[in-house]
Design a protein around this motif. Structure first.
Motif, PDB file in Angstrom:
ATOM      1  N   GLU A 229       1.518   9.486  -5.647  1.00 33.22           N
ATOM      2  CA  GLU A 229       1.998  10.826  -5.316  1.00 33.22           C
ATOM      3  C   GLU A 229       2.996  11.323  -6.360  1.00 33.22           C
TER       4      GLU A 229
ATOM      5  N   ASP B 287       0.825  -1.208   0.000  1.00 34.61           N
ATOM      6  CA  ASP B 287       0.000   0.000   0.000  1.00 34.61           C
ATOM      7  C   ASP B 287       0.862   1.262   0.000  1.00 34.61           C
TER       8      ASP B 287
ATOM      9  N   ARG C 141       1.017   4.129  -2.827  1.00 35.10           N
ATOM     10  CA  ARG C 141       0.789   5.534  -2.485  1.00 35.10           C
ATOM     11  C   ARG C 141       1.910   6.416  -3.025  1.00 35.10           C
ATOM     12  N   GLU C 142       3.153   5.979  -2.861  1.00 37.03           N
ATOM     13  CA  GLU C 142       4.299   6.739  -3.367  1.00 37.03           C
ATOM     14  C   GLU C 142       4.220   6.900  -4.887  1.00 37.03           C
TER      15      GLU C 142
END
Length: 101
Positions: free
Chosen positions: A24, A16, A20-21
């Motif tokens: 972003e 996860d 997310r990285e």
């Protein structure tokens, strides 16, 4: 077989965080890519002589406000705002390379 849902593949916190990285990073690339476009649009709007047209176009293109909401905020009819929007788009194409709108 227990009759309980299996849920498929287990999700790990590390997966996860990696996802997310990546998201972003994509968002940051898009923001970086959009800045010159925004600057070009605002330059075109700054060249407009009619401040109402410029205000409506800025709210629509930069602030992402719909024309009906702009009409309510400015206490104009939707039809009037739509006309000013159309006139502003026509006038914004004239100076320089302002073909963006």
């Amino acid at each position: 077989m227990t009759g309980q849902p299996g849920g498929g593949k287990r999700r790990e916190l590390a997966d996860d965080l990696i996802q997310r990285e990546e998201i972003e990073e994509r968002i940051n690339k898009l923001i970086k890519k959009s800045r010159p476009i925004k600057a070009e649009i605002t330059d075109c709007l700054d060249e407009l002589t009619n401040s109402l047209e410029a205000s409506i176009l800025e709210q629509y293109f930069i602030e992402d406000i719909q024309l009906d909401t702009i009409a309510l905020q400015m206490s104009y009819s939707f039809r009037q705002v739509k006309r000013l929007y159309g006139d502003g788009v026509k006038h914004a194409k004239i100076p320089g390379n302002c073909d963006t709108l």
